[in-house]
Design an enzyme around this catalytic site. Structure first.
Site, PDB file in Angstrom:
ATOM      1  N   ALA A  62       0.830  -1.203   0.000  1.00  0.00           N
ATOM      2  CA  ALA A  62       0.000   0.000   0.000  1.00  0.00           C
ATOM      3  C   ALA A  62       0.868   1.257   0.000  1.00  0.00           C
ATOM      4  O   ALA A  62       0.585   2.219  -0.729  1.00  0.00           O
ATOM      5  CB  ALA A  62      -0.926  -0.013   1.210  1.00  0.00           C
ATOM      6  N   TYR A  63       1.912   1.240   0.804  1.00  0.00           N
ATOM      7  CA  TYR A  63       2.812   2.401   0.858  1.00  0.00           C
ATOM      8  C   TYR A  63       3.462   2.646  -0.498  1.00  0.00           C
ATOM      9  O   TYR A  63       3.481   3.782  -1.004  1.00  0.00           O
ATOM     10  CB  TYR A  63       3.883   2.157   1.926  1.00  0.00           C
ATOM     11  CG  TYR A  63       4.930   3.237   2.017  1.00  0.00           C
ATOM     12  CD1 TYR A  63       4.627   4.489   2.532  1.00  0.00           C
ATOM     13  CD2 TYR A  63       6.234   2.999   1.590  1.00  0.00           C
ATOM     14  CE1 TYR A  63       5.594   5.489   2.612  1.00  0.00           C
ATOM     15  CE2 TYR A  63       7.209   3.981   1.670  1.00  0.00           C
ATOM     16  CZ  TYR A  63       6.883   5.219   2.184  1.00  0.00           C
ATOM     17  OH  TYR A  63       7.851   6.197   2.258  1.00  0.00           O
ATOM     18  N   ALA A  64       3.972   1.591  -1.117  1.00  0.00           N
ATOM     19  CA  ALA A  64       4.615   1.731  -2.426  1.00  0.00           C
ATOM     20  C   ALA A  64       3.615   2.203  -3.470  1.00  0.00           C
ATOM     21  O   ALA A  64       3.967   2.972  -4.373  1.00  0.00           O
ATOM     22  CB  ALA A  64       5.249   0.408  -2.844  1.00  0.00           C
ATOM     23  N   THR A 100       1.149   4.256  -3.029  1.00  0.00           N
ATOM     24  CA  THR A 100       0.973   5.709  -2.904  1.00  0.00           C
ATOM     25  C   THR A 100       2.155   6.452  -3.502  1.00  0.00           C
ATOM     26  O   THR A 100       1.994   7.519  -4.106  1.00  0.00           O
ATOM     27  CB  THR A 100       0.786   6.141  -1.436  1.00  0.00           C
ATOM     28  OG1 THR A 100       1.979   5.883  -0.664  1.00  0.00           O
ATOM     29  CG2 THR A 100      -0.392   5.418  -0.793  1.00  0.00           C
TER      30      THR A 100
END
Length: 244
Positions: A152-154, A156
């Site tokens: 999820a972080y990647a 974004t």
């Protein structure tokens, strides 16, 4: 490039990489507005470091995802420090969890801060930064290394990478560069949170340099893009010690 008499705005400037960026830009002769989310004490300390480097500094509290808050902060920068030359959006949040375990509320927060927040800040920057200036956003090396739990972080940060070259083209003729820096593993509170020493050591060993990056390592790259690196535009610059 002579960076004297220039004004920079650094979001997420109270801690970690953002704070190192604020200090480095000040050392290059730029006045710096430290924009922070909540920790007034740390923001004031960051301003102290800016002033110790011989530049003017101010701290402004603002929510990067709130366009009214950011516009007001930029207004105050212009009133107190002068026209804006450099905007660095270092504000960001991280939630590390396998895709099957990540709560949607966590995803919403990641999207709000990392995607909407970046868009709000760079949009305002594009409206205000004067000729000869620079806009620098932040991505991450994990968009290439594809480590588990970073999905999820990647995602974004992948959105940030999509914004950068498009905005660079939209500002054609303005003499304003737009780039992103993609750090590798860096020794910050955000990185260390929730990791065992074994995990930290394993990640540090991924680099041919066999260490974690430091906030100062990243700040040097940002300072180049914000100053002399005028022919670098629309790029994602990986600053990671050689991690493939």
């Amino acid at each position: 490039m002579n960076t004297a008499s220039r004004t920079a705005v650094v979001t997420g400037g109270s801690r970690g990489i953002g704070r190192a960026v604020a200090s480095r830009l000040a050392a290059a002769g730029q006045d710096v507005a430290v924009v922070y989310a909540s920790n007034t004490k740390e923001a004031e300390a960051a301003v102290g470091e800016v002033e110790a480097a011989g530049a003017r500094g101010i701290a402004l509290r603002a929510d990067v995802a709130d366009e009214v808050s950011i516009a007001a902060a930029f207004d105050e920068v212009e009133q107190r420090l002068g026209p804006i030359d450099v905007v660095v959006n270092a504000a960001g949040v991280m939630a590390l969890r396998p895709t099957t375990e990540l709560e949607l509320a966590e995803l919403d927060q990641l999207l709000r801060t990392n995607v909407r927040g970046t868009f709000v800040v760079v949009r305002e920057a594009a409206r205000r930064v004067r000729a000869g200036g620079a806009i620098v956003a932040f991505s991450t090396t994990v968009t290439r290394t594809h480590l588990p739990s970073y999905g999820a972080y990647a995602a974004t940060k992948g959105a940030v990478e999509a914004m950068v070259p498009i905005l660079a083209k939209e500002l054609a003729g303005r003499d304003v560069t737009v780039n992103a820096v993609a750090p590798g593993p860096t020794a910050t509170e955000l990185f260390f949170e929730g990791k065992t020493q074994e995990v930290i050591d394993r990640i540090a060993g991924m680099s041919p340099m066999k260490r974690l990056g430091t906030p100062q390592d990243i700040a040097e790259a940002v300072s180049f893009l914000a100053g002399p690196g005028r022919w670098v535009n629309g790029q994602v610059v990986f600053v990671n010690g050689g991690i493939a």
